[in-house]
Design an enzyme around this catalytic site. Sequence first.
Site, PDB file in Angstrom:
ATOM      1  CG  HIS A 111      21.506 -31.932 -16.514  1.00 47.53           C
ATOM      2  ND1 HIS A 111      20.405 -32.360 -17.194  1.00 47.53           N
ATOM      3  CD2 HIS A 111      21.918 -32.961 -15.747  1.00 47.53           C
ATOM      4  CE1 HIS A 111      20.149 -33.610 -16.858  1.00 47.53           C
ATOM      5  NE2 HIS A 111      21.047 -33.999 -15.973  1.00 47.53           N
ATOM      6  CE  LYS A 136      19.285 -36.157 -13.414  1.00 46.94           C
ATOM      7  NZ  LYS A 136      20.071 -36.741 -14.512  1.00 46.94           N
ATOM      8  CE  LYS A 282      42.259 -32.435  13.092  1.00 47.33           C
ATOM      9  NZ  LYS A 282      43.362 -33.342  13.347  1.00 47.33           N
ATOM     10  CG  ASP A 318      43.324 -36.043  16.352  1.00 48.74           C
ATOM     11  OD1 ASP A 318      42.858 -37.133  15.983  1.00 48.74           O
ATOM     12  OD2 ASP A 318      43.428 -35.044  15.604  1.00 48.74           O
TER      13      ASP A 318
HETATM   14  P1  NAP Z   1      49.745 -30.309   9.268  1.00 48.04           P
HETATM   15  O1  NAP Z   1      49.000 -29.507  10.257  1.00 48.04           O
HETATM   16  O2  NAP Z   1      49.742 -29.897   7.828  1.00 48.04           O
HETATM   17  O3  NAP Z   1      51.283 -30.365   9.759  1.00 48.04           O
HETATM   18  C1  NAP Z   1      52.246 -31.101   9.070  1.00 48.04           C
HETATM   19  C2  NAP Z   1      53.613 -30.862   9.684  1.00 48.04           C
HETATM   20  O4  NAP Z   1      54.541 -31.704   8.988  1.00 48.04           O
HETATM   21  C3  NAP Z   1      54.116 -29.431   9.512  1.00 48.04           C
HETATM   22  O5  NAP Z   1      54.918 -29.086  10.597  1.00 48.04           O
HETATM   23  C4  NAP Z   1      54.949 -29.544   8.231  1.00 48.04           C
HETATM   24  O6  NAP Z   1      55.995 -28.614   8.165  1.00 48.04           O
HETATM   25  C5  NAP Z   1      55.575 -30.902   8.419  1.00 48.04           C
HETATM   26  N1  NAP Z   1      56.007 -31.464   7.144  1.00 48.04           N
HETATM   27  C6  NAP Z   1      55.243 -31.671   6.042  1.00 48.04           C
HETATM   28  N2  NAP Z   1      55.996 -32.241   5.072  1.00 48.04           N
HETATM   29  C7  NAP Z   1      57.248 -32.374   5.576  1.00 48.04           C
HETATM   30  C8  NAP Z   1      58.464 -32.874   5.045  1.00 48.04           C
HETATM   31  N3  NAP Z   1      58.537 -33.371   3.799  1.00 48.04           N
HETATM   32  N4  NAP Z   1      59.550 -32.859   5.832  1.00 48.04           N
HETATM   33  C9  NAP Z   1      59.485 -32.375   7.083  1.00 48.04           C
HETATM   34  N5  NAP Z   1      58.378 -31.863   7.654  1.00 48.04           N
HETATM   35  C10 NAP Z   1      57.259 -31.882   6.894  1.00 48.04           C
HETATM   36  O7  NAP Z   1      49.267 -31.828   9.259  1.00 48.04           O
HETATM   37  P2  NAP Z   1      48.731 -32.700  10.514  1.00 48.04           P
HETATM   38  O8  NAP Z   1      47.273 -32.621  10.592  1.00 48.04           O
HETATM   39  O9  NAP Z   1      49.531 -32.347  11.714  1.00 48.04           O
HETATM   40  O10 NAP Z   1      49.073 -34.167   9.993  1.00 48.04           O
HETATM   41  C11 NAP Z   1      50.402 -34.657   9.977  1.00 48.04           C
HETATM   42  C12 NAP Z   1      50.386 -36.162   9.860  1.00 48.04           C
HETATM   43  O11 NAP Z   1      49.677 -36.725  10.945  1.00 48.04           O
HETATM   44  C13 NAP Z   1      49.676 -36.678   8.592  1.00 48.04           C
HETATM   45  O12 NAP Z   1      50.412 -37.739   8.047  1.00 48.04           O
HETATM   46  C14 NAP Z   1      48.360 -37.200   9.094  1.00 48.04           C
HETATM   47  O13 NAP Z   1      47.887 -38.283   8.309  1.00 48.04           O
HETATM   48  C15 NAP Z   1      48.744 -37.678  10.469  1.00 48.04           C
HETATM   49  N6  NAP Z   1      47.583 -37.734  11.375  1.00 48.04           N
HETATM   50  C16 NAP Z   1      47.287 -38.930  11.934  1.00 48.04           C
HETATM   51  C17 NAP Z   1      46.223 -39.051  12.781  1.00 48.04           C
HETATM   52  C18 NAP Z   1      45.919 -40.389  13.361  1.00 48.04           C
HETATM   53  O14 NAP Z   1      44.870 -40.547  13.977  1.00 48.04           O
HETATM   54  N7  NAP Z   1      46.775 -41.354  13.196  1.00 48.04           N
HETATM   55  C19 NAP Z   1      45.448 -37.939  13.115  1.00 48.04           C
HETATM   56  C20 NAP Z   1      45.772 -36.710  12.537  1.00 48.04           C
HETATM   57  C21 NAP Z   1      46.843 -36.623  11.675  1.00 48.04           C
HETATM   58  P3  NAP Z   1      55.808 -27.148   7.549  1.00 48.04           P
HETATM   59  O15 NAP Z   1      55.273 -26.312   8.655  1.00 48.04           O
HETATM   60  O16 NAP Z   1      57.164 -26.780   7.097  1.00 48.04           O
HETATM   61  O17 NAP Z   1      54.829 -27.292   6.396  1.00 48.04           O
END
Ligand code: NAP
Length: 495
Positions: A111, A136, A282, A318
């Site tokens: 280990h 192992k 991404k 997406d």
């Molecule tokens: P990301 O690239 O980190 O972007 C998040 C965005 O939200 C940024 O603009 C961030 O602002 C803003 N933000 C974070 N916290 C905040 C707060 N408390 N108040 C206001 N703005 C805030 O994340 P993402 O990949 O886009 O994901 C965002 C959301 O989409 C997540 O909840 C994720 O689960 C969801 N999502 C869903 C799917 C689906 O298939 N349903 C797919 C992908 C993502 P700043 O620039 O200031 O940090």
Amino acid sequence: MICVSIGRGRHRHMIAEFHHLVDEGAQLVELRLDYINGEVNLKRLLNDRPCPVIVTCRREQDGGMWKGSEKNRQLLLRSAVAEGVEYVDLEEDIAAEIPRFGKTKRIISHHDFAATPGNLDEIHRRLCRLDPDIVKIATMANHWHDNVRILRLIDQSEIPTVGMCMGEIGTPSRILAARLGVPFTYATFHHERALAPGQLSFSQMTNVYNYDLIRPDTEVFGVIADPIGHSLSPLIHNAAFQHFKMDRVYLSFRIPREDLLEFLTDAPDLGVRGVSVTIPHKEAVIRHLTKIDGAVLGIGAANTVIFEGDKSIAYNTDYRAAMNSFDQTMGFVPGSKQPLSSKTALVLGAGGVAKALVFGLKRRGAAVVIAGRTESRAIELAKQFECQTTTWERRHTVKCDILINGTPVGMHPNVDETPFDQNYLRPNMIVFDTVYNPEQTLLVKQAREKHCKVISGVDMFVSQAALQFKLFTNQEAPIELMREQIKRATGAAKL
Ligand code: NAP
């Protein structure tokens, strides 16, 4: 085969878990004697044992709990051999002290809780010289490629070798080893009581990953992310593969940023045929692929990679999933006027998901206003797609037909938060919350109360996963089954 490790302080708990596991289908159990508080009663543990056992008693230096003397530990291991246990686990330095006896098979183990050392082959050769039935080796993975090194070692070994990387980065090695015909892999009784870092539970191994059905030509898929968190993708993709009895498995790969290129290079040789891509890869992933779909180019981000021979191809499901959700909600019929073309959408957030949505909305002729917490990020996104921006504070003043939450606000555990004041929601507005855990976010609930049309994050998540499934398998996905899985998983997360 899966060997389930049991470590409990009391004999009666260890015996109860042992019997429970065998009732659940376990065929091999490791009894970790070092976990027993006080004196170990070996006969009590071994009498009438319902399946073969490995007896192990680890010192602290090897990640164990043994507090007694080394003399007593070795005495215990010798007694186990004398009792005729099926396997005994002996560390390299004591293997010569405890000779072969009877039918007990010897597992000679090594280990390393700090790293996967450079001299892995040399260590393996040393262990092979100590009269093992099975070797192992468990080492800590600090880099993705450590998994590949351990898997190659297993593949090339003449003596049956159980090799695995520990830690979250190493978890894939525990499952991928099955493709190489390892004698067994280790799992834990319960996922919250792992005896080694990165270990999965017996239930996860059997119910999610279908470990015992993995064969050398099982096709591998997965999600690459860092952190990997509690990704729901393995749950829904494996359920879909199992539904169609496909010889495929879907894993979680925690890939640090600096390991991305190495993973993409290694993946095809490990049988990986496709991956879902999420934060933080991404955008970066696109630079390393041979072919990029038009939408990926437009958005600048991919969430799916398919490996075909020496080609690697990027897609963005997406974006397609989000647009399909709009089409369904707005009753779009191909050939008719695109209903989004006369609409104004307010997009909250300027991250990855917002980008995919803005690209799609603009492509379909909608006017888009972006409100981001970090204004510069919103301005940059708006410039890329020729949109308007407003400040986060002034978001409620925008007159919009469609409101999109592209931020994580409202996500579990912060379920009492919403990114938009309900007083500004109007009937017939389309409210699209990308958050999928929980499905009924506060924003979704308030939007329904105000008679808005709602698209939930679960709608989008299931739809993007179904599109990925089609890319992975060329077959339509079992959408309702996927939806059920995600609802059950997110329901459990709230408890
Ligand atoms: P990301 O690239 O980190 O972007 C998040 C965005 O939200 C940024 O603009 C961030 O602002 C803003 N933000 C974070 N916290 C905040 C707060 N408390 N108040 C206001 N703005 C805030 O994340 P993402 O990949 O886009 O994901 C965002 C959301 O989409 C997540 O909840 C994720 O689960 C969801 N999502 C869903 C799917 C689906 O298939 N349903 C797919 C992908 C993502 P700043 O620039 O200031 O940090």
